[in-house]
Design an enzyme around this catalytic site. Structure first.
Site, PDB file in Angstrom:
ATOM      1  N   ASN A  12       0.866  -1.176   0.000  1.00 28.08           N
ATOM      2  CA  ASN A  12       0.000   0.000   0.000  1.00 28.08           C
ATOM      3  C   ASN A  12       0.905   1.228   0.000  1.00 28.08           C
ATOM      4  O   ASN A  12       1.517   1.542   1.018  1.00 28.08           O
ATOM      5  CB  ASN A  12      -0.891  -0.032   1.253  1.00 28.08           C
ATOM      6  CG  ASN A  12      -1.709   1.230   1.418  1.00 28.08           C
ATOM      7  OD1 ASN A  12      -1.758   2.081   0.526  1.00 28.08           O
ATOM      8  ND2 ASN A  12      -2.365   1.367   2.563  1.00 28.08           N
ATOM      9  N   LYS A  14       0.091   4.233  -0.195  1.00 30.83           N
ATOM     10  CA  LYS A  14      -0.545   5.405   0.446  1.00 30.83           C
ATOM     11  C   LYS A  14      -0.361   6.641  -0.451  1.00 30.83           C
ATOM     12  O   LYS A  14      -0.375   6.502  -1.674  1.00 30.83           O
ATOM     13  CB  LYS A  14       0.002   5.593   1.868  1.00 30.83           C
ATOM     14  CG  LYS A  14      -0.098   4.292   2.680  1.00 30.83           C
ATOM     15  CD  LYS A  14       0.121   4.458   4.153  1.00 30.83           C
ATOM     16  CE  LYS A  14      -0.028   3.104   4.845  1.00 30.83           C
ATOM     17  NZ  LYS A  14       0.065   3.189   6.307  1.00 30.83           N
ATOM     18  N   HIS A  99      -9.413   1.259   5.087  1.00 30.31           N
ATOM     19  CA  HIS A  99      -8.126   1.411   5.771  1.00 30.31           C
ATOM     20  C   HIS A  99      -8.321   2.353   6.965  1.00 30.31           C
ATOM     21  O   HIS A  99      -9.090   3.314   6.882  1.00 30.31           O
ATOM     22  CB  HIS A  99      -7.072   1.969   4.807  1.00 30.31           C
ATOM     23  CG  HIS A  99      -5.682   1.890   5.376  1.00 30.31           C
ATOM     24  ND1 HIS A  99      -5.221   2.787   6.317  1.00 30.31           N
ATOM     25  CD2 HIS A  99      -4.679   1.004   5.174  1.00 30.31           C
ATOM     26  CE1 HIS A  99      -3.978   2.450   6.658  1.00 30.31           C
ATOM     27  NE2 HIS A  99      -3.632   1.367   5.986  1.00 30.31           N
ATOM     28  N   GLU A 101      -6.637   4.692   8.028  1.00 29.56           N
ATOM     29  CA  GLU A 101      -6.371   6.107   7.737  1.00 29.56           C
ATOM     30  C   GLU A 101      -7.590   6.753   7.081  1.00 29.56           C
ATOM     31  O   GLU A 101      -7.847   7.944   7.271  1.00 29.56           O
ATOM     32  CB  GLU A 101      -5.109   6.221   6.865  1.00 29.56           C
ATOM     33  CG  GLU A 101      -3.866   5.954   7.710  1.00 29.56           C
ATOM     34  CD  GLU A 101      -2.681   5.387   6.960  1.00 29.56           C
ATOM     35  OE1 GLU A 101      -2.665   5.432   5.718  1.00 29.56           O
ATOM     36  OE2 GLU A 101      -1.767   4.865   7.643  1.00 29.56           O
ATOM     37  N   GLU A 169      -4.963  -4.785  10.673  1.00 21.65           N
ATOM     38  CA  GLU A 169      -3.900  -3.803  10.871  1.00 21.65           C
ATOM     39  C   GLU A 169      -4.132  -3.058  12.186  1.00 21.65           C
ATOM     40  O   GLU A 169      -4.933  -2.108  12.226  1.00 21.65           O
ATOM     41  CB  GLU A 169      -3.890  -2.790   9.723  1.00 21.65           C
ATOM     42  CG  GLU A 169      -3.656  -3.407   8.363  1.00 21.65           C
ATOM     43  CD  GLU A 169      -3.108  -2.378   7.372  1.00 21.65           C
ATOM     44  OE1 GLU A 169      -2.059  -2.648   6.775  1.00 21.65           O
ATOM     45  OE2 GLU A 169      -3.715  -1.296   7.222  1.00 21.65           O
ATOM     46  N   GLY A 175       3.170   2.234  10.741  1.00 17.64           N
ATOM     47  CA  GLY A 175       4.165   3.292  10.591  1.00 17.64           C
ATOM     48  C   GLY A 175       4.952   3.591  11.848  1.00 17.64           C
ATOM     49  O   GLY A 175       5.617   4.624  11.943  1.00 17.64           O
ATOM     50  N   SER A 214       3.891  -2.202  10.149  1.00 20.19           N
ATOM     51  CA  SER A 214       5.346  -2.288  10.341  1.00 20.19           C
ATOM     52  C   SER A 214       5.945  -3.629   9.908  1.00 20.19           C
ATOM     53  O   SER A 214       6.881  -4.127  10.532  1.00 20.19           O
ATOM     54  CB  SER A 214       5.731  -1.976  11.799  1.00 20.19           C
ATOM     55  OG  SER A 214       5.415  -0.628  12.109  1.00 20.19           O
TER      56      SER A 214
HETATM   57  P1  13P Z   1       3.402   0.354   7.514  1.00 21.66           P
HETATM   58  O1  13P Z   1       3.872  -0.945   6.896  1.00 21.66           O
HETATM   59  O2  13P Z   1       4.122   1.545   6.986  1.00 21.66           O
HETATM   60  O3  13P Z   1       3.355   0.253   9.004  1.00 21.66           O
HETATM   61  O4  13P Z   1       1.863   0.541   7.029  1.00 21.66           O
HETATM   62  C1  13P Z   1       0.977  -0.491   7.172  1.00 21.66           C
HETATM   63  C2  13P Z   1      -0.279  -0.133   6.450  1.00 21.66           C
HETATM   64  O5  13P Z   1      -1.025   0.722   6.888  1.00 21.66           O
HETATM   65  C3  13P Z   1      -0.555  -0.840   5.197  1.00 21.66           C
HETATM   66  O6  13P Z   1      -1.863  -0.603   4.760  1.00 21.66           O
END
Ligand code: 13P
Length: 252
Positions: A12, A14, A99, A101, A169, A175, A214
């Site tokens: 992803n 983002k 997601h 976010e 997640e 992150g 992560s």
């Molecule tokens: P990270 O791997 O950067 O922690 O992000 C995970 C994520 O949100 C994937 O959708």
């Protein structure tokens, strides 16, 4: 049945990626082609601006393309939004919905996420439906309850193992460089499997459940070995070919 599930490593990107990022995508495709016997499917979800372009760059490579969100409707007066049909039209096979976010930044509810999953299927796309608890919810001992409630609200009852993927997640692991222990991951993934079987009957048995948060080359194999983990949804480490390939190798 769960043992026969082909793992998926999904990236992803983002809100990252420009035309120049096609160099990384090309390197990922080349690295994947060099693997004698990759044991997983591989997907990249770049920003929507890059899907059509990367579809041409990647051509017949083994990497599939996905998107990060879609609107529930197939078209109309929805300024700035993108329909699932448009994503399919430029080469996406899959779309991430719900997601954390988007749930946080755009106030997306379980019901909206469910309608986006249905939009994905309408357009012939697979839906990756994301769930996961916040740090406060985990600290309060509510992780399993929160995830169960998100699954009940976000996974429509007609979901099948071939058109739907679940991504667990934990928000506090995204992150941050912090991950749950494999035992904690297994506890949630086992509970997700049981809930999916309850909600979807046999379809819940073969549905892929990805872990995200992560994931790096150094921890991918350990996380993958946890019970009912059928792949990874990777954020930061999916932006660089070397890191992403390191994770794919851990699954191979
Ligand atoms: P990270 O791997 O950067 O922690 O992000 C995970 C994520 O949100 C994937 O959708």
């Amino acid at each position: 049945m769960a043992n026969s599930i082909t793992p998926l490593v999904a990236g992803n990107w983002k809100m990252n990626g420009m035309i120049a990022s096609s160099d990384e995508a090309r390197a990922m495709a080349a690295g994947l082609a060099d693997l004698a016997d990759p044991k997983c499917d591989v997907l990249i979800c770049p920003p929507a601006t890059l899907i059509g372009f990367l579809a041409r760059v990647l051509g017949e490579s083994a990497i599939s393309l996905g998107a990060q969100d879609c609107h529930p409707q197939p078209g109309g007066a929805h300024t700035g939004d993108i329909a699932a049909e448009m994503l399919a039209d430029v080469g996406a096979t899959t779309v991430i919905v719900g997601h954390s976010e988007r749930r946080q930044d755009h106030g997306e509810t379980d019901a909206l996420v469910a309608s986006k999953a249905q939009a994905a299927w309408r357009a012939g796309l697979k839906a990756i439906i994301c769930v996961g608890e916040s740090e406060a919810e985990r600290d309060a001992g509510d992780a399993l309850t929160v995830v169960r409630s998100q699954l009940e609200g976000s996974v429509p009852p007609e979901a099948t193992a071939s058109d739907t993927i679940i991504a667990y997640e934990p928000i506090w692991a995204i992150g941050t460089g912090r991950t749950p222990t494999p035992a904690d991951v297994a506890e949630v993934h086992d509970a997700v499997r049981e809930t999916l079987k309850e909600l979807l009957r046999p379809e819940g048995e073969g549905m892929r459940i990805l872990y995200g948060g992560s994931v790096k080359p150094g921890n991918a194999a350990e996380l993958m070995s946890a019970s009912n983990v059928n792949g990874a949804l990777v954020g930061g480490a999916s932006l660089k070919a070397e890191d992403f390939l390191g994770i794919i190798r851990a699954y191979s």
